[in-house]
Design an enzyme around this catalytic site. Structure first.
Site, PDB file in Angstrom:
ATOM      1  N   ARG A 151     -24.245  -8.151  -8.622  1.00  0.00           N
ATOM      2  CA  ARG A 151     -23.781  -8.174 -10.049  1.00  0.00           C
ATOM      3  C   ARG A 151     -23.997  -9.477 -10.729  1.00  0.00           C
ATOM      4  O   ARG A 151     -23.077  -9.971 -11.628  1.00  0.00           O
ATOM      5  CB  ARG A 151     -22.203  -7.753 -10.184  1.00  0.00           C
ATOM      6  CG  ARG A 151     -21.878  -6.454  -9.270  1.00  0.00           C
ATOM      7  CD  ARG A 151     -22.441  -5.459 -10.082  1.00  0.00           C
ATOM      8  NE  ARG A 151     -21.666  -4.286  -9.530  1.00  0.00           N
ATOM      9  CZ  ARG A 151     -22.244  -3.343  -8.768  1.00  0.00           C
ATOM     10  NH1 ARG A 151     -23.453  -3.610  -8.006  1.00  0.00           N
ATOM     11  NH2 ARG A 151     -21.735  -2.540  -8.134  1.00  0.00           N
ATOM     12  N   SER A 225     -14.574  -1.135 -14.883  1.00  0.00           N
ATOM     13  CA  SER A 225     -13.983  -1.994 -13.788  1.00  0.00           C
ATOM     14  C   SER A 225     -13.625  -3.277 -14.206  1.00  0.00           C
ATOM     15  O   SER A 225     -14.573  -3.978 -14.824  1.00  0.00           O
ATOM     16  CB  SER A 225     -15.013  -1.854 -12.657  1.00  0.00           C
ATOM     17  OG  SER A 225     -15.401  -0.874 -12.284  1.00  0.00           O
ATOM     18  N   GLU A 323     -14.105  -9.136 -14.063  1.00  0.00           N
ATOM     19  CA  GLU A 323     -15.507  -8.741 -14.270  1.00  0.00           C
ATOM     20  C   GLU A 323     -15.909  -8.842 -15.831  1.00  0.00           C
ATOM     21  O   GLU A 323     -16.871  -9.490 -15.998  1.00  0.00           O
ATOM     22  CB  GLU A 323     -15.838  -7.093 -13.897  1.00  0.00           C
ATOM     23  CG  GLU A 323     -17.280  -6.983 -13.330  1.00  0.00           C
ATOM     24  CD  GLU A 323     -17.710  -5.835 -14.261  1.00  0.00           C
ATOM     25  OE1 GLU A 323     -17.889  -4.720 -13.680  1.00  0.00           O
ATOM     26  OE2 GLU A 323     -18.238  -6.135 -15.203  1.00  0.00           O
TER      27      GLU A 323
HETATM   28  P1  NAP Z   1     -16.509   4.499  -4.956  1.00  0.00           P
HETATM   29  O1  NAP Z   1     -17.495   5.392  -4.708  1.00  0.00           O
HETATM   30  O2  NAP Z   1     -14.866   4.727  -4.783  1.00  0.00           O
HETATM   31  O3  NAP Z   1     -16.472   3.088  -3.963  1.00  0.00           O
HETATM   32  C1  NAP Z   1     -15.299   2.053  -4.086  1.00  0.00           C
HETATM   33  C2  NAP Z   1     -16.204   0.926  -3.712  1.00  0.00           C
HETATM   34  O4  NAP Z   1     -16.665   0.872  -2.372  1.00  0.00           O
HETATM   35  C3  NAP Z   1     -17.296   0.806  -4.647  1.00  0.00           C
HETATM   36  O5  NAP Z   1     -17.048  -0.420  -5.138  1.00  0.00           O
HETATM   37  C4  NAP Z   1     -18.459   0.187  -3.751  1.00  0.00           C
HETATM   38  O6  NAP Z   1     -18.836  -0.987  -3.838  1.00  0.00           O
HETATM   39  C5  NAP Z   1     -17.887   0.385  -2.351  1.00  0.00           C
HETATM   40  N1  NAP Z   1     -18.611   1.478  -1.498  1.00  0.00           N
HETATM   41  C6  NAP Z   1     -18.433   2.644  -1.157  1.00  0.00           C
HETATM   42  N2  NAP Z   1     -19.464   3.176  -0.500  1.00  0.00           N
HETATM   43  C7  NAP Z   1     -20.405   1.968  -0.229  1.00  0.00           C
HETATM   44  C8  NAP Z   1     -21.509   2.062   0.715  1.00  0.00           C
HETATM   45  N3  NAP Z   1     -21.830   3.164   1.343  1.00  0.00           N
HETATM   46  N4  NAP Z   1     -22.016   1.111   0.842  1.00  0.00           N
HETATM   47  C9  NAP Z   1     -21.464  -0.198   0.446  1.00  0.00           C
HETATM   48  N5  NAP Z   1     -20.356  -0.242  -0.547  1.00  0.00           N
HETATM   49  C10 NAP Z   1     -19.873   1.058  -0.717  1.00  0.00           C
HETATM   50  O7  NAP Z   1     -16.521   3.796  -6.223  1.00  0.00           O
HETATM   51  P2  NAP Z   1     -16.272   3.945  -7.786  1.00  0.00           P
HETATM   52  O8  NAP Z   1     -15.185   2.999  -8.268  1.00  0.00           O
HETATM   53  O9  NAP Z   1     -16.092   5.390  -7.793  1.00  0.00           O
HETATM   54  O10 NAP Z   1     -17.719   3.715  -8.353  1.00  0.00           O
HETATM   55  C11 NAP Z   1     -18.748   4.353  -8.018  1.00  0.00           C
HETATM   56  C12 NAP Z   1     -19.968   3.439  -8.213  1.00  0.00           C
HETATM   57  O11 NAP Z   1     -20.005   3.038  -9.576  1.00  0.00           O
HETATM   58  C13 NAP Z   1     -19.706   1.970  -7.484  1.00  0.00           C
HETATM   59  O12 NAP Z   1     -21.015   1.784  -7.070  1.00  0.00           O
HETATM   60  C14 NAP Z   1     -19.333   1.164  -8.579  1.00  0.00           C
HETATM   61  O13 NAP Z   1     -19.806  -0.129  -8.402  1.00  0.00           O
HETATM   62  C15 NAP Z   1     -19.806   1.759  -9.639  1.00  0.00           C
HETATM   63  N6  NAP Z   1     -19.179   1.548 -10.977  1.00  0.00           N
HETATM   64  C16 NAP Z   1     -19.401   0.316 -11.924  1.00  0.00           C
HETATM   65  C17 NAP Z   1     -18.539   0.198 -12.759  1.00  0.00           C
HETATM   66  C18 NAP Z   1     -18.537  -1.175 -13.692  1.00  0.00           C
HETATM   67  O14 NAP Z   1     -17.902  -0.975 -14.766  1.00  0.00           O
HETATM   68  N7  NAP Z   1     -19.371  -1.944 -13.150  1.00  0.00           N
HETATM   69  C19 NAP Z   1     -17.389   1.126 -13.166  1.00  0.00           C
HETATM   70  C20 NAP Z   1     -17.127   2.356 -12.354  1.00  0.00           C
HETATM   71  C21 NAP Z   1     -18.129   2.323 -11.362  1.00  0.00           C
HETATM   72  P3  NAP Z   1     -20.191  -1.068  -5.038  1.00  0.00           P
HETATM   73  O15 NAP Z   1     -19.418  -1.311  -6.214  1.00  0.00           O
HETATM   74  O16 NAP Z   1     -20.908  -2.384  -4.567  1.00  0.00           O
HETATM   75  O17 NAP Z   1     -21.335  -0.077  -5.140  1.00  0.00           O
END
Ligand code: NAP
Length: 328
Positions: A151, A225, A323
């Site tokens: 990021r 986020s 963020e």
């Molecule tokens: P999630 O699937 O509930 O997972 C929670 C966190 O665990 C995430 O932040 C993710 O890291 C980490 N994670 C889950 N499985 C993983 C794996 N196999 N290996 C490594 N890290 C793992 O997450 P969520 O909140 O619903 O979001 C899903 C994805 O959308 C995530 O990748 C998240 O970064 C992305 N997202 C980004 C934003 C934003 O505003 N930037 C908003 C919503 C969602 P990572 O974040 O590093 O993937």
């Protein structure tokens, strides 16, 4: 977030020439300026901005090359990112389908090296096209020179405000996305009987999961986020695991462990919280998203953020980082 003060001036740059002209106008007149895309990842300070906001509206899309393994495309920085993903998926090109429904522009995507569900922009980005205010010239910055990390990139760190990104070049594949996928995606595929993994089925899954978990920013004021995932050393993680056996952590190649910021905020008791003092809330389905319910000031948001940061630090010894960018 529906917060923050006004800007003194605002202008839209619809072309590279516009961008250069606006930059020169601002510097000649000694006016401070900021370049933005759609503002989806910005928290504006209450005092506003006594300068010029340049909105990057440079459009354009073209296929630069097309062969049996993939395509190389150029996208204008002002294009809506999710529309870029949608068009790629419709053409059967893969590589960015995991990045569906991320708000903002294509030009903003390399700044924080957007990522989701295990994919990140740096995996498909070939080069960034930009106007370099330091050398007063247009040029290209190859992927290797963008200093991408989790990021992050040089555009967000050491070269912040140096470049006006005018376009990005991506290399997309014609092959299919392959498992293993993130748990939430795997679960979605199982529940919906999807065994045919294509850019389209991944985009549909990501879109559906996000629609359930995340509030629509056009309806509910939010920046997505609000905290980045923190990294701790292994000893810290092992210690946390003794007190919190359910804590999830992912080891990184650098020997650290990535924690899920959303999990920490939830464990700190902030999921679905409505804070009467500040008018802020956390989203009921994803504690990582801060929502402005009836707050009037950015100061309210920052006060609420501080409550979350304080509690998480107290419980886990981890200081969460904001963020969205606080400007100016
Ligand atoms: P999630 O699937 O509930 O997972 C929670 C966190 O665990 C995430 O932040 C993710 O890291 C980490 N994670 C889950 N499985 C993983 C794996 N196999 N290996 C490594 N890290 C793992 O997450 P969520 O909140 O619903 O979001 C899903 C994805 O959308 C995530 O990748 C998240 O970064 C992305 N997202 C980004 C934003 C934003 O505003 N930037 C908003 C919503 C969602 P990572 O974040 O590093 O993937």
């Amino acid at each position: 977030m529906k917060l923050g003060g006004p800007a003194r001036w605002l202008a839209e740059a619809a072309s590279k020439d516009d961008a250069q002209e606006l930059y020169k106008f601002a510097t000649d007149k000694n006016i401070p300026f900021l370049i933005i895309g759609q503002g989806s990842n910005i928290v504006w300070r209450d005092e506003g901005f006594a300068g010029l906001i340049i909105v990057n509206k440079i459009l354009g899309r073209e296929v630069l090359s097309d062969d049996s393994s993939g395509v190389t495309i150029r996208v204008g920085a002002g294009e809506n990112w999710d529309e870029v993903v949608g068009r790629a998926v419709d053409n059967g090109w893969s590589g960015i389908e995991f990045l569906s429904k991320i708000p903002g522009t294509a030009g903003a995507a390399p700044v924080q090296n957007i990522g989701a569900y295990g994919a990140e922009l740096s995996e498909t980005l070939v080069e960034v096209e930009a106007y370099d205010t330091q050398t007063d010239s247009f040029g290209s910055i190859l992927n290797e020179a963008c200093q991408f990390s989790y990021r992050n990139s040089r555009f967000k760190s050491k070269d912040k405000n140096r470049f006006m990104i005018t376009g990005i070049i991506l290399r997309l594949k014609k092959s299919l996305p392959e498992p293993p996928f993130y748990e939430s995606l795997t679960k979605y595929f199982e529940e919906h009987g999807v065994t045919n993994y294509t850019p389209t089925s991944v985009r549909e899954a990501v879109t559906a999961i996000r629609a359930v978990k995340l509030p629509d920013p056009s309806v509910v004021a939010n920046n997505g986020s609000f905290f980045t995932n923190p990294f701790v050393n292994k000893e810290h993680f092992e210690k946390l695991k003794e007190s919190y056996p359910d804590i999830k952590g992912w080891p990184t190649p650098e020997g650290k462990v990535k924690l899920a910021a959303g999990w920490l905020v939830e464990q700190a008791g902030f999921k679905g919280i409505h804070d009467q003092d500040t008018g802020m809330a956390t989203w009921q389905d994803q504690a990582l998203v801060l929502v402005n319910e009836h707050g009037r000031k950015t100061a309210d948001l920052l006060a609420f953020k501080q409550k979350v940061v304080f509690k998480v630090d107290e419980l886990f010894g981890v200081v969460l980082e904001q963020e969205p960018e606080l400007l100016p």
